[in-house]
Design a protein around this motif. Structure first.
Motif: not given
Lengths: 305, 269
Positions: B138, B72, B75, A28-29
């Motif tokens: 995000i 994201t 993470y 995802c990142t």
């Protein structure tokens, strides 16, 4: 059911999920980073290519923007000046009104009034800018033309008023946050010393919140500079240098939106011009936004000096 | 008091806008308007295709940006050790959150419409809007995850939970209401955007409702724009009608987010 959610009996599937979790989140990142790098990268590459044909000096000093003329001129100054005028004009209307509304909500309004105003602010923030542009074109502009008959059908003032309306929620929300982070004890001390509420608010509370209020102003201006639909609908498409708020002008954003880019063939200098204009816009909004974030970080470190 | 007057003026400005919009939309309002295709004749113009296009775009944007954005955020907060990489990534995300939507349109034109050969389709529009929403999703998700008390994680780890179990069982349930609220605000703003879609090459007169993401790009915001630029009086009414329809779509999105949020709070409480 917080800790109870952990089951110690189902061992096998848990290991698999555990092993998959990190790579999945990493994927995802990487995908998000790749998208954002691609966005910035394509702007950079096309802009550099554009400046290979058009000299950056002429781009930033000439005052004619006629990319589709027989002899195309690429002087970005009229567009840049128009963006500055709209941004400043919108801030001129929105900053005092937003600041005073935020002060009213934090220090004067009763619970019910405050809730109503917060609701209005939230709704206003959700209104799409194209709707505000429609409002400017069909309501504000006729009103201005009734007041000042010389007003052009497309004019900067109407756009400034509507963009000001658009950035009001940003000013109000961030100013309120700034005011709220000032210790209430300051207010109580001031009142206990015999100062009136208005005096304490103006002399103590607002100055103590100054960095946060500054952040609100810059973040709002960043939004105003990047606003497209209102200026496209209400301010017109004359790329000209003018000081009159009753004349039309064309901002960086309006140029990008109006030129039906979808039709410009890739690789031409006109196509490159869109990226160069976008890069300038990017730089302008980045500067405003970064200043806002810098002031915000100063606020969170506290300090009343 | 001056501040009270300012607050009243702000509220009055908003009310004026709402009243003007609804009043102008009034004459366009009938059931056919909702389903009819777009037309060059104001009387026969409807928002069927534009409404369907906006629903497609909303679905595509959420489907792309929500999982990637939340993944994201997880993470960055839970897996990546703090330090160089984390600083670079969060700096880049914060910087891109302030970039104007029209710039994403220009990038989307080069990347998705031309570069990947999608053409001016709903898919290209969805990808562009997802890229636009991504930084905000995000940033707000990270804030929600960071607000989860440390003790909750430490308690779970001390009971022998693995990292994934902590994320799945503790962090995400506790952060979910905040993630949903923040992301939904981002999506509402994105779905109301006209500028990037205009740049990608949205069509303003579409005679059929899009059935797949490969159909031509059309949406309510760009339809409002297209009708607003027409000078005839009757188009002012259909433009306002499309604007009101757009506001209703955004309102429904907001209500759905509220229901989801209430459910999530019920579960984690």
């Amino acid at each position: 059911m917080t800790a109870a959610g952990i089951s110690v009996t189902r061992r096998a599937p848990r290991r698999l999920a555990d092993r998959l979790a990190r790579p999945a989140f990493l994927a995802c990142t990487v995908l998000a980073a790749a998208t954002l790098v691609a966005v910035a990268g394509v702007l950079g590459v096309e802009t550099v290519r554009f400046f290979g044909t058009v000299s950056p000096v002429r781009f930033f000093t000439e005052v004619d923007w006629t990319p589709f003329a027989e002899e195309p001129r690429f002087g970005v100054l009229p567009l840049l000046a128009a963006t500055a005028q709209i941004t400043a004009g919108a801030a001129f209307f929105a900053v005092p009104a937003g600041l005073m509304t935020a002060v009213y909500m934090e220090h004067y309004a009763g619970v019910r009034t405050e809730r109503v105003l917060a609701g209005v602010t939230g709704l206003l923030a959700a209104v799409p800018t194209v709707v505000l542009g429609y409002f400017a074109l069909t309501f504000v502009t006729p009103l201005l033309r009734a007041l000042w008959p010389g007003t052009e059908a497309f004019n900067a003032l109407s756009a400034c008023l509507a963009v000001g309306l658009m950035i009001l929620p940003t000013v109000i929300v961030f100013t309120r946050n700034a005011l709220r982070s000032v210790p209430a004890a300051l207010m109580e001390t001031g009142l206990a010393l015999g100062a009136g509420r208005g005096r304490v608010v103006a002399r103590v509370m607002v100055p103590a919140a100054a960095p946060g209020i500054g952040a609100a102003v810059f973040l709002a201006m960043a939004r105003a500079a990047g606003e497209t639909m209102i200026v496209t609908l209400a301010a017109g498409n004359q790329a000209q240098l003018t000081w009159s708020p009753l004349e039309g002008l064309r901002t960086l954003t309006a140029y990008i939106a109006q030129s039906s880019l979808g039709d410009a063939p890739s690789g031409t200098v006109q196509y490159g011009a869109f990226f160069a204009v976008s890069a300038v816009l990017f730089a302008v909004t980045w500067g405003l936004h970064a200043t806002g974030r810098f002031l915000m970080s100063r606020r969170s470190r506290g300090g009343l000096g | 008091m001056a501040c009270g007057v300012a607050a009243a003026m702000v509220a009055a400005a908003f009310l004026t806008m709402a009243v003007v919009l609804v009043a102008k939309a009034w004459s366009a309002a009938d059931l056919g308007f909702l389903f009819d295709p777009s037309s060059r004749v104001a009387d026969r113009a409807g928002i069927g295709p534009a409404l369907a296009g906006t629903l497609w775009l909303a679905a595509l944007t959420v489907a792309f940006a929500f999982p990637v954005g939340v993944g994201t955020a997880v993470y960055l907060e839970e897996y990546l050790p703090p330090g160089g990489v984390a600083v670079v990534v969060s700096g880049a995300v914060a910087n891109l959150a302030g970039v104007p939507s029209v710039v994403y349109g220009v990038a989307g034109l080069a990347l998705f419409v031309r570069g990947m050969g999608m053409g001016p389709t709903l898919l290209a529009g969805g990808c562009t809007l997802a890229a636009l929403a991504l930084p905000t999703v995000i940033v707000t998700s990270r804030a929600a995850i960071r607000a989860v008390p440390r003790g909750l994680r430490e308690a779970a780890y001390s009971l022998g939970a693995t990292r994934w179990q902590v994320v799945r069982g503790q962090v995400l349930p506790a952060a979910a209401p905040g993630i949903v609220t923040g992301s939904c605000a981002a999506f509402i703003r994105t779905v109301g955007e006209a500028a990037p879609l205009l740049v990608l090459g949205a069509v303003s007169v579409m005679t059929f409702a899009p059935r797949s993401p490969a159909d031509p790009l059309t949406s309510l915001p760009t339809q409002v724009f297209a009708w607003s630029t027409r000078s005839q009086q009757d188009f002012a009414a259909v433009a306002a009608g499309a604007g009101v329809a757009l506001l209703l779509v955004l309102l429904v999105m907001n209500l759905v987010a509220r229901v989801v949020r209430r459910r999530l709070q019920g579960v984690s409480a």
